[in-house]
Design a protein around this motif. Sequence first.
Motif, short mmCIF file in Angstrom:
data_model
loop_
_atom_site.label_atom_id
_atom_site.label_comp_id
_atom_site.label_asym_id
_atom_site.label_seq_id
_atom_site.Cartn_x
_atom_site.Cartn_y
_atom_site.Cartn_z
N LEU A 170 0.80 -1.29 0.09
CA LEU A 170 -0.12 0.02 -0.11
C LEU A 170 0.73 1.20 0.20
N ARG A 171 2.22 1.11 0.07
CA ARG A 171 3.10 2.25 -0.10
C ARG A 171 4.49 2.09 -0.57
N SER A 172 4.88 2.97 -1.03
CA SER A 172 6.32 2.97 -1.66
C SER A 172 6.92 4.33 -1.40
N THR A 173 8.41 4.20 -1.41
CA THR A 173 9.12 5.41 -1.46
C THR A 173 10.43 5.16 -2.21
N PHE A 174 10.58 6.17 -3.07
CA PHE A 174 11.84 5.99 -4.04
C PHE A 174 12.60 7.38 -3.73
N ASP A 175 13.79 7.13 -3.43
CA ASP A 175 14.79 8.21 -3.14
C ASP A 175 15.98 8.25 -4.24
N LEU A 176 16.46 9.15 -4.69
CA LEU A 176 17.73 9.42 -5.53
C LEU A 176 18.59 10.72 -5.19
N ARG A 177 19.66 10.40 -4.58
CA ARG A 177 20.63 11.38 -4.28
C ARG A 177 22.06 11.36 -5.14
N GLN A 200 12.69 12.96 -4.17
CA GLN A 200 12.06 11.55 -3.48
C GLN A 200 10.56 11.83 -3.80
N GLU A 201 10.23 10.39 -4.30
CA GLU A 201 8.66 10.50 -4.53
C GLU A 201 8.06 9.42 -3.47
N ARG A 202 6.73 9.68 -2.96
CA ARG A 202 6.16 8.74 -2.05
C ARG A 202 4.94 8.46 -2.52
N GLU A 208 -9.85 4.10 -1.86
CA GLU A 208 -10.28 5.20 -2.83
C GLU A 208 -9.55 5.81 -3.76
N GLU A 209 -8.12 6.07 -3.29
CA GLU A 209 -7.39 6.69 -3.99
C GLU A 209 -5.85 6.25 -4.18
N GLU A 210 -4.96 6.79 -4.84
CA GLU A 210 -3.67 6.76 -4.85
C GLU A 210 -2.79 8.35 -4.63
N ILE A 211 -2.23 8.38 -3.60
CA ILE A 211 -1.67 9.88 -3.44
C ILE A 211 -0.21 9.69 -3.43
N ARG A 212 0.18 10.55 -4.46
CA ARG A 212 1.90 10.75 -4.78
C ARG A 212 2.17 12.15 -4.39
N SER A 213 3.27 12.20 -3.49
CA SER A 213 3.88 13.51 -3.37
C SER A 213 5.33 13.51 -3.68
N TYR A 214 5.96 14.63 -3.86
CA TYR A 214 7.52 14.64 -4.39
C TYR A 214 8.04 15.81 -3.48
N ARG A 215 9.48 15.27 -3.36
CA ARG A 215 10.34 16.37 -2.72
C ARG A 215 11.52 16.56 -3.62
N ARG A 216 12.00 17.69 -3.76
CA ARG A 216 13.12 17.94 -4.61
C ARG A 216 14.02 18.88 -3.81
N GLN A 217 15.46 18.69 -3.87
CA GLN A 217 16.29 19.28 -3.09
C GLN A 217 17.62 19.53 -3.80
N ASN A 218 17.88 20.83 -4.48
CA ASN A 218 19.00 20.86 -5.25
C ASN A 218 19.86 22.03 -4.57
N ILE A 376 1.34 16.75 5.61
CA ILE A 376 1.77 16.74 7.20
C ILE A 376 2.22 15.04 7.31
N LEU A 377 1.46 14.37 6.83
CA LEU A 377 1.65 12.86 7.09
C LEU A 377 2.78 12.23 6.29
N LEU A 378 3.12 13.01 5.15
CA LEU A 378 4.23 12.51 4.18
C LEU A 378 5.28 13.20 4.56
N GLY A 379 5.35 14.31 5.37
CA GLY A 379 6.58 15.06 5.81
C GLY A 379 6.99 15.82 4.32
N GLN A 380 6.19 16.49 3.65
CA GLN A 380 6.64 17.05 2.50
C GLN A 380 6.73 18.31 2.40
#
Length: 411
Positions: A170-177, A200-202, A208-218, A376-380
Motif C-alpha cells: 500500500l505504499r512505496s518510497t523512491f529516493d535518489l541522491r 524523493q517520491e512517496r 479510494e485513491e492513490e496519493i503521490r507526493s514529491y520532494r526535491r532539493q538541489n 503533514i503525514l508524508l513530511g513534504q
Amino acid sequence: MCRILILFFALVTSAVSFAQTAEDQINVFLDCPGCDLNFVKNEIKFVNYANDPLRAQVHILVSSQSTGGSGAVHQLEFLGKEGFDDDKFTLKFQAEPTMTDLEKQQGLVRTLKLGLVPFVAQTALASNFDLAVKNQAKPKETIPVGKGKKLMDSWLFEAYSNLNWDKESLRSTFDLRYGLYAEHLTPEWRIRIEPNFYFQERVVRTDEEEIRSYRRQNGYNGKVVKSLGEHWSLGVFNNIYSNTYNNVKLGMWLAPAIEYSILPYSEVVTREFTVAYHVGRLYNRYFEETIFLKMEDKVFSHVMDVNLRLRRDWGDVTMFMQGSCFLNDWSRNHLSINGRVGVRVFKGMTFNMGGTFRIVNDQITLPRGNTTLEDILLGQKQLATAYNSNVNFGVRYTFGALYNNIVNTRL
C-alpha cells in the motif's frame, strides 16, 4: 573416570600456561572508535586487551580528523601507566581517500605495532622480538605548486550517487541522491565545491485513491578559506539552492567569514575550540506566497558559531552552538545548541549524555494557507514551530573478565 580426570588436568594445565603467558604481556586499552577490534586482535597478539582503561598499563587514544575528500589523519596517543608513567608519545597515520577499508585498518595496525614497541622492549617478551624493514623505493620529492607541479594535482574529486526504493503493498518510497565533491587542501588554503541533488517520491494507496507526493532539493555549496597562522582564518561562503520542503524556488547566500581558534590549529585532532562569525546577504524566491505575503526576500543576516571538541583518556566532549538573526529585524533569529558528553565514572562505568535544542524565530519561507493532511503525514512541507529539542542519556557498565584477547566472529 580416568579419561575425564586426564582431560580436566589438560584443561587446567592449558589455562595455567595461558595465564603465565598473559602475565608476561602488557595490558592495553584501545580507545579507537574507527578500529575493527577483531582485526586488531588478530594482527597484534603480543598484548592483553583490557576491557577498562583503569585496568591497563598502556592507554591508546586514537583521534581522527577529516582531510580532503574522504581521507583522514589518525593521531594515536600512547599513554603509559603502572610502570610506564614516563612513556607518553604520539604517532600519526594518514588514510588516503583512495584507500579501501582493509588498507586503512592495515595502516592503523602498523602504526599501533610501532607505538607498542617501546613498551614491549621493557618487558621479558623483548627477547622474542625481531625488527624487519621492507625495502621501499625512495619517496618522490614533493614539488610546490608553481615549480613543476600542476595546479590540478592539489585537487581531490569525488562523485557519488545513491538510490533507494522501498515498496510495500500500500505504499512505496523512491529516493535518489547524487552529486560531486571537489576540494583543494593545503596548509594555507581550503577550497570546496559541492553541487548536490536529491529527489524523493512517496506513494500511498487506499481503497479510494492513490496519493503521490514529491520532494526535491538541489543546491551548490562552496567556500574558500585562507589560513592566517595558528589561530586565525578568513573565508568566503556561497550557497545556491532550491528546496520544495522549505518553499524555496531559488535561494542564494553569500557571506565572508572570520574564525578564531582559541587553541592552536595544530591540536585540532584531539582538542578544538573555535569561534566563527559570518555576515552576508540572503536572497529567496518562493514557490508559494509566504505567510508574510511575499514571493521573495532580500535580507542581510549574520551568524556566529562556537565549536568545542575534546577527546581525552577520561572521555570526550562535543559542543556546537550557532546563533543567527536578520540585520533588519533582530526578532527574526535562530539559536541552536548541540552537545554530547561521555565520561568514565569509575572502573567499567561510562556515562553518556547528549541533546539538541533549537529556538526558531526565522521561518520566513513558510507558505501562506493551510497545509494539507497529505503533506503533514508524508513530511513534504515544513511546519511552523517555535522550537524543537531532543535529549538522550545512557550508561554502560562492563564487568567480568578483565581481559579478552579472543577473536570469534562465528554466527
